[in-house]
Design an enzyme around this catalytic site. Structure first.
Site, PDB file in Angstrom:
ATOM      1  NE  ARG A  23      -4.265  -1.442   0.322  1.00 30.41           N
ATOM      2  CZ  ARG A  23      -5.532  -1.182   0.953  1.00 30.41           C
ATOM      3  NH1 ARG A  23      -5.647  -0.308   1.705  1.00 30.41           N
ATOM      4  NH2 ARG A  23      -6.397  -2.241   0.870  1.00 30.41           N
ATOM      5  NE  ARG A  27      -7.337   5.872   2.572  1.00 33.82           N
ATOM      6  CZ  ARG A  27      -8.049   5.376   3.064  1.00 33.82           C
ATOM      7  NH1 ARG A  27      -9.632   5.618   3.188  1.00 33.82           N
ATOM      8  NH2 ARG A  27      -7.758   3.994   3.130  1.00 33.82           N
ATOM      9  NE  ARG A  36      -9.839   7.590  -3.293  1.00 40.73           N
ATOM     10  CZ  ARG A  36     -10.887   7.710  -3.401  1.00 40.73           C
ATOM     11  NH1 ARG A  36     -11.768   8.593  -3.812  1.00 40.73           N
ATOM     12  NH2 ARG A  36     -11.956   7.097  -2.554  1.00 40.73           N
ATOM     13  CG  ASP A  73      -8.924  -3.013  -3.933  1.00 42.23           C
ATOM     14  OD1 ASP A  73      -8.098  -2.726  -3.243  1.00 42.23           O
ATOM     15  OD2 ASP A  73      -9.803  -4.052  -3.805  1.00 42.23           O
ATOM     16  CE1 TYR A 148     -12.946  -7.261   2.084  1.00 42.90           C
ATOM     17  CE2 TYR A 148     -11.294  -8.860   1.229  1.00 42.90           C
ATOM     18  CZ  TYR A 148     -11.386  -7.929   2.070  1.00 42.90           C
ATOM     19  OH  TYR A 148     -10.665  -7.276   2.791  1.00 42.90           O
TER      20      TYR A 148
HETATM   21  O1  CP3 Z   1       0.081   0.573  -3.074  1.00 40.54           O
HETATM   22  C1  CP3 Z   1      -0.452  -0.701  -3.171  1.00 40.54           C
HETATM   23  O2  CP3 Z   1      -0.201  -1.752  -2.485  1.00 40.54           O
HETATM   24  C2  CP3 Z   1      -1.188  -1.199  -4.504  1.00 40.54           C
HETATM   25  C3  CP3 Z   1      -2.433  -0.948  -4.505  1.00 40.54           C
HETATM   26  C4  CP3 Z   1      -3.473  -1.886  -3.704  1.00 40.54           C
HETATM   27  C5  CP3 Z   1      -4.734  -1.384  -3.166  1.00 40.54           C
HETATM   28  N1  CP3 Z   1      -5.389  -2.482  -2.340  1.00 40.54           N
HETATM   29  C6  CP3 Z   1      -5.165   0.008  -3.181  1.00 40.54           C
HETATM   30  C7  CP3 Z   1      -6.355   0.460  -2.502  1.00 40.54           C
HETATM   31  C8  CP3 Z   1      -3.255  -3.021  -3.372  1.00 40.54           C
HETATM   32  C9  CP3 Z   1      -2.332  -4.202  -3.633  1.00 40.54           C
HETATM   33  C10 CP3 Z   1      -4.479  -3.667  -2.691  1.00 40.54           C
HETATM   34  C11 CP3 Z   1      -4.643  -4.846  -2.216  1.00 40.54           C
HETATM   35  C12 CP3 Z   1      -5.903  -5.264  -1.338  1.00 40.54           C
HETATM   36  N2  CP3 Z   1      -7.192  -4.626  -1.422  1.00 40.54           N
HETATM   37  C13 CP3 Z   1      -6.212  -6.248  -0.234  1.00 40.54           C
HETATM   38  C14 CP3 Z   1      -5.023  -7.152   0.017  1.00 40.54           C
HETATM   39  C15 CP3 Z   1      -3.911  -6.739   0.852  1.00 40.54           C
HETATM   40  C16 CP3 Z   1      -4.329  -5.989   2.226  1.00 40.54           C
HETATM   41  O3  CP3 Z   1      -4.330  -4.871   2.391  1.00 40.54           O
HETATM   42  O4  CP3 Z   1      -4.883  -6.980   3.013  1.00 40.54           O
HETATM   43  C17 CP3 Z   1      -7.407  -6.203   0.217  1.00 40.54           C
HETATM   44  C18 CP3 Z   1      -7.733  -7.082   1.278  1.00 40.54           C
HETATM   45  C19 CP3 Z   1      -8.015  -5.222  -0.612  1.00 40.54           C
HETATM   46  C20 CP3 Z   1      -9.463  -4.697  -0.507  1.00 40.54           C
HETATM   47  C21 CP3 Z   1      -9.800  -3.301   0.097  1.00 40.54           C
HETATM   48  N3  CP3 Z   1      -9.415  -2.246  -0.784  1.00 40.54           N
HETATM   49  C22 CP3 Z   1     -10.170  -2.853   1.145  1.00 40.54           C
HETATM   50  C23 CP3 Z   1     -10.767  -3.749   2.438  1.00 40.54           C
HETATM   51  C24 CP3 Z   1     -10.470  -1.465   1.121  1.00 40.54           C
HETATM   52  C25 CP3 Z   1     -10.874  -0.502   2.088  1.00 40.54           C
HETATM   53  C26 CP3 Z   1     -10.046  -0.365   3.343  1.00 40.54           C
HETATM   54  C27 CP3 Z   1      -9.008   0.881   2.754  1.00 40.54           C
HETATM   55  O5  CP3 Z   1      -7.819   0.780   3.060  1.00 40.54           O
HETATM   56  O6  CP3 Z   1      -9.375   1.948   2.501  1.00 40.54           O
HETATM   57  C28 CP3 Z   1      -9.739  -1.173  -0.152  1.00 40.54           C
HETATM   58  C29 CP3 Z   1      -9.506   0.100  -0.786  1.00 40.54           C
HETATM   59  C30 CP3 Z   1      -8.161   0.481  -1.349  1.00 40.54           C
HETATM   60  N4  CP3 Z   1      -7.486  -0.355  -2.170  1.00 40.54           N
HETATM   61  C31 CP3 Z   1      -7.597   1.883  -1.131  1.00 40.54           C
HETATM   62  C32 CP3 Z   1      -6.316   1.667  -1.815  1.00 40.54           C
HETATM   63  C33 CP3 Z   1      -5.289   3.051  -1.833  1.00 40.54           C
HETATM   64  C34 CP3 Z   1      -8.141   2.947  -0.386  1.00 40.54           C
HETATM   65  C35 CP3 Z   1      -8.991   3.744  -1.330  1.00 40.54           C
HETATM   66  C36 CP3 Z   1      -9.239   5.198  -1.154  1.00 40.54           C
HETATM   67  O7  CP3 Z   1      -8.250   5.940  -1.636  1.00 40.54           O
HETATM   68  O8  CP3 Z   1     -10.209   5.769  -0.780  1.00 40.54           O
END
Ligand code: CP3
Length: 340
Positions: A23, A27, A36, A73, A148
């Site tokens: 990640r 943010r 964003r 994602d 999910y």
């Molecule tokens: O920088 C990176 O790592 C690449 C991008 C990336 C994102 N999600 C961006 C993202 C990667 C590799 C993921 C993987 C992901 N997404 C996982 C597996 C890894 C982990 O963290 O366990 C999972 C379970 C998800 C599902 C997911 N996506 C959730 C539960 C959420 C909401 C919670 C949160 O952190 O906001 C997301 C949204 C998400 N994916 C965001 C980002 C940057 C936030 C969105 C925003 O900017 O509003």
């Protein structure tokens, strides 16, 4: 000459170890929040190639990370299959839950190649600007993505999906088979577009008892790794079976991955004992220690690197960066890993 992360995934020990952070685009970075805000919602950002490529490269430019991980994602796979997806502020992802044959019938793998076109275009744009960093493509594991899809969003315990796997193995198996096929297609397409390494995120693997872990985590991952490598023999694969505990070694050996992500709860030395020496370990600083920062963080990071010195190690966190992280702490962490 192969890039540093690919050398480690080929079994080489490099000192200091290459580093990137799960990640790393997100943010906590003001430059991410700016883009964003123009994109509006997350799915638009992830499917607008120029913006997705830009946020992918932001942390590489700012910190000289050894990898760029595609900004996308794991839930873009259900999205591409036709399951609705939105991200609600403060709540996380929301999908219409799939609990029966009718829900499953609404998913269509034939939609996927068209739907992922903008994501693949983002991969091409990142590849053109990535320089010496390794471009990592990724997907969620079938099990974690199914969590999910069946639950309809996040959950404390994902009881719906685990219950479905026991109560209706035929339906759950059909969903998992569809996810295996889609994930193979998706990862191969990312590699064709320029991804140099791919990673399979299995965030919820550790919820399963050993027999279910073998069926729903190891076996689908093994199928994915073998199909991806059959098509692209030189491409290295990293698996991240979060909270796998004692099953980490079996996962590493049986899936055929070149590297395993190690979560925050695991002792790196013990993980090294479980995972064959030629397989790289990636991890595992606590993201909350990165929030705290300071000497405690820097000492811990140096200690993690020392624990795996002389063995193939890619420095990373044990889970993703959290939004309240200070960008300066990330800089200090990278400096500590690099010998500062
Ligand atoms: O920088 C990176 O790592 C690449 C991008 C990336 C994102 N999600 C961006 C993202 C990667 C590799 C993921 C993987 C992901 N997404 C996982 C597996 C890894 C982990 O963290 O366990 C999972 C379970 C998800 C599902 C997911 N996506 C959730 C539960 C959420 C909401 C919670 C949160 O952190 O906001 C997301 C949204 C998400 N994916 C965001 C980002 C940057 C936030 C969105 C925003 O900017 O509003």
């Amino acid at each position: 000459m192969a890039k540093r992360i690919e050398r480690v995934l080929a079994g080489e020990a490099i000192w200091p170890p290459p580093a990137w952070l799960m990640r790393q685009a997100g943010r906590y970075l003001p430059e991410y929040r700016a883009i964003r805000a123009t994109a509006g919602d997350f799915v638009t950002l992830a499917t607008t190639p120029a913006m997705a490529a830009e946020v992918t490269l932001q942390p590489v430019r700012r910190y000289g990370m050894d990898a760029a991980i595609l900004f996308s994602d794991i839930l873009m796979v259900p999205w591409a299959l036709g399951q609705g997806l939105s991200f609600k502020a403060g709540e996380g992802p929301v999908l219409p839950p799939i609990r029966d044959a009718q829900g499953l019938a609404g998913l269509d793998i034939r939609r996927v190649p068209g739907a992922i076109t903008p994501i693949l275009e983002a991969v091409r744009l990142v590849k053109a600007g990535v320089g010496d960093a390794t471009l990592i493509g990724f997907a969620g594991s079938p099990f974690t993505v199914a969590c999910y899809m069946v639950e309809g969003g996040g959950s404390k315990d994902f009881a719906a999906v685990r219950g479905l796997a026991y109560a209706d193995p035929a339906l759950f198996g059909a969903l998992m088979d569809l996810l295996v096929e889609t994930t193979i297609l998706y990862l191969k397409a990312q590699i064709d577009a320029g991804a140099e390494v791919v990673m399979v995120f299995d965030t919820w693997a550790g919820m399963l008892p050993p027999r279910q872990f073998r069926m729903h985590v190891i076996e689908p991952t093994r199928r994915i790794v073998s199909a991806v490598k059959a098509a692209h023999p030189g491409v290295r694969v990293v698996g991240f079976p979060r909270m796998a505990g004692m099953l980490l070694g079996e996962y590493a050996a049986a899936t055929g991955v070149d590297g395993v992500g190690v979560d925050t709860a695991a002792d790196l030395g013990a993980a090294r004992g479980l995972v064959a020496g030629g397989i790289a370990l990636q991890g595992n600083l606590d993201p909350l220690l990165l929030v705290a920062g300071g000497a405690a963080m820097e000492d811990e990071a140096r200690g993690l690197c020392e624990a795996l010195r002389g063995t193939p190690h890619i420095f990373n966190l044990g889970h993703g960066i959290v939004p309240q992280t200070s960008p300066d702490h990330v800089g200090a962490l990278l400096a500590a890993v690099r010998g500062g």
